[in-house]
Design a protein around this motif. Structure first.
Motif, short mmCIF file in Angstrom:
data_model
loop_
_atom_site.label_atom_id
_atom_site.label_comp_id
_atom_site.label_asym_id
_atom_site.label_seq_id
_atom_site.Cartn_x
_atom_site.Cartn_y
_atom_site.Cartn_z
N MET A 244 36.18 -20.39 119.75
CA MET A 244 36.52 -21.80 119.59
C MET A 244 37.33 -22.36 120.76
O MET A 244 37.24 -23.55 121.07
CB MET A 244 37.30 -21.99 118.29
CG MET A 244 37.04 -23.32 117.61
SD MET A 244 38.26 -23.62 116.33
CE MET A 244 37.43 -22.97 114.88
N VAL A 245 38.14 -21.51 121.38
CA VAL A 245 39.00 -22.01 122.45
C VAL A 245 38.48 -21.68 123.85
O VAL A 245 38.97 -22.21 124.84
CB VAL A 245 40.45 -21.47 122.32
CG1 VAL A 245 41.07 -21.93 121.01
CG2 VAL A 245 40.50 -19.94 122.41
N LYS A 246 37.49 -20.81 123.88
CA LYS A 246 36.98 -20.31 125.17
C LYS A 246 36.63 -21.43 126.17
O LYS A 246 36.98 -21.34 127.34
CB LYS A 246 35.76 -19.43 124.91
CG LYS A 246 35.56 -18.36 125.96
CD LYS A 246 34.49 -17.38 125.52
CE LYS A 246 34.13 -16.45 126.66
NZ LYS A 246 33.13 -15.45 126.24
N PRO A 247 35.98 -22.51 125.68
CA PRO A 247 35.61 -23.56 126.65
C PRO A 247 36.83 -24.31 127.20
O PRO A 247 36.68 -25.12 128.12
CB PRO A 247 34.73 -24.51 125.83
CG PRO A 247 34.39 -23.80 124.57
CD PRO A 247 35.47 -22.80 124.33
N TYR A 248 38.00 -24.11 126.61
CA TYR A 248 39.16 -24.93 126.98
C TYR A 248 40.28 -24.08 127.54
O TYR A 248 41.46 -24.36 127.32
CB TYR A 248 39.63 -25.73 125.76
CG TYR A 248 38.50 -26.41 125.07
CD1 TYR A 248 37.83 -27.47 125.68
CD2 TYR A 248 38.05 -25.97 123.83
CE1 TYR A 248 36.75 -28.08 125.07
CE2 TYR A 248 36.97 -26.58 123.21
CZ TYR A 248 36.32 -27.63 123.83
OH TYR A 248 35.25 -28.23 123.24
N LYS A 249 39.92 -23.06 128.29
CA LYS A 249 40.90 -22.10 128.78
C LYS A 249 42.08 -22.78 129.49
O LYS A 249 43.23 -22.38 129.34
CB LYS A 249 40.22 -21.09 129.71
CG LYS A 249 41.08 -19.88 130.02
CD LYS A 249 40.39 -18.95 130.99
CE LYS A 249 41.42 -18.10 131.73
NZ LYS A 249 42.44 -18.86 132.45
N ASN A 250 41.78 -23.83 130.24
CA ASN A 250 42.84 -24.49 131.02
C ASN A 250 43.82 -25.32 130.19
O ASN A 250 44.82 -25.82 130.69
CB ASN A 250 42.23 -25.35 132.14
CG ASN A 250 41.28 -26.39 131.57
OD1 ASN A 250 40.73 -26.22 130.47
ND2 ASN A 250 41.10 -27.49 132.28
#
Lengths: 271, 271
Positions: free
Chosen positions: A191-197
């Protein structure tokens, strides 16, 4: 004679500035006992006169003058309050003149208008609703709209930090709880992988986590000290592996954490 | 020359006190454009020196000295920062000496210990959980444990106010939404009736309520201006009938509301 001193926090508004200032100064005197009186919204002569009477009465009774920490922008009210028998510490009086000189212009010397309150309220409300709707990773649809995503094991302090960021700075903070499943996986949670930054990690001392979880579910696997140690170690390993900035919540206040996160993630307040 | 001035908020802690003070002072100069730089956690010589270089660079570039609003309790760091080419406004420098004299004792001149953070965290966490669990009157079992119960029509600002009271003051604030059913009833709602002395009402201008509700459910009976007018009028009538203190949230910030409620309900902060 009393073994304490009386301190009045006086303001024509909320007194939050004066209260903060008083707190920062008085904690430099840990051995002095203080009895604190908050007197906000002193915005009329009548209220000022009532306050003066109150201070006078204490002075008469104690034989010692109270301390007044004042934040009053209205000159007349400020001067009136200063006739009370007290040690007056006013940052407006201390700094406004210097600032006028430096900026080459007169200060307006009155309470600020409330013009921007509606916009501020909207930004705040939106951020608070955002935090509430994205508490404990309950929805990922709008994860991409988050300004920051706090990640940590259960009970590591995500919720109050998100709410504080929302209320104080209008920051849309989502949070994602790292489950044992996530922690056993070498990858970042889907769920958070695309928003690492946008990720910021929260960690906590295992003993403290154990204590907090015991309150919630005593003598369970969930609250066992070994579980806590393992989860915290796994979470920290994950933060390091993916270079996610993180902070330990154990000895930090919510304010400190919030400011730290704002800095690390280069977030700007929304109002 | 720039048409703005640079202001640094410098602290060895969060900078929240200095930021508040700067905000209160600078809003007295509505015509001066300010570019603000928050520099919290300046708690080492290295960080102080980096900051001095930053300030120096701006001074060299602008030909105008920045303004520094400082809240640094450590003397050495404070003196170091003061070598930067800026107008230095420090409430520690302005007031600590006067306070030492008045209290007849030396200030400790270092950053406060964090001893009480755990207790503070617990009180906060408990209050935040309380607010979350009692949002929108979802449970009445513990209504009796609330320090205060905020009552108002849907979208009158109860939730952010409850959360703010919890986070800032550790106050357990429940909230109860007045439904059209409640408003048509001459009695106080059953759930809050036993706790009349803990009630505080929130009201709002109907136009503003209409606007907020439109965002949520456009062109519905719920958001219609007439519904809003009627509900607000009924709610205010109820507050007056039962002598429930109340405030209008339209032109008040969450901070102002919270302080107002603390005062009216004689609540004491929990930390």
């Amino acid at each position: 004679m009393n073994d304490f001193r009386r301190a009045f926090i006086v303001s024509d508004r909320t007194g939050i500035s004066a209260e903060n200032m008083a707190g920062a100064l008085l904690e430099q005197f840990p051995n002095v006992k203080i009895r604190q009186y908050l007197r906000p919204f002193i915005d009329s002569e009548t209220k000022a006169i009532d306050l003066i009477k109150e201070i006078q009465a204490f002075y008469d009774k104690d034989g010692v003058q109270p301390i007044v920490f004042a934040s009053i922008s209205n000159d007349e009210i400020s001067h009136l309050v200063q006739t009370a028998p007290a040690l007056h510490l006013s940052f407006f009086d201390a700094f406004l003149g210097v600032l006028e000189q430096e900026l080459g212009t007169r200060a307006q010397h009155f309470t600020r208008s409330r013009v921007n309150n509606v916009e501020r309220y909207d930004a705040r409300m939106e951020a608070v609703n955002f935090a509430l709707n994205h508490d404990d990773g309950s929805s990922d649809v709008d994860m991409k709209e988050a300004d920051v995503i706090l990640m940590g094991v259960s009970r590591s302090g995500k919720t109050p930090t998100c709410l504080y960021l929302a209320l104080q700075y209008g920051i849309r903070a989502a949070n994602y709880p790292l489950t044992p499943d996530d922690l056993g996986n070498p990858e970042l949670p889907r769920m958070v992988k695309p928003y690492k930054n946008k990720l910021f990690g929260l960690t906590i001392e295992p003993e403290r986590l154990h204590h907090i979880r015991q309150e919630r579910r005593a003598n369970s696997t969930y609250s066992h000290i070994n579980t806590c140690k393992q989860e915290v170690a796994d979470a920290q390993a994950m933060f390091r592996r993916y270079s996610i900035p993180f902070a330990n919540t154990t000895h930090k206040s919510v304010e400190e954490l919030a400011v730290h996160i704002m800095q690390e993630c280069k977030l700007k307040r929304k109002f």
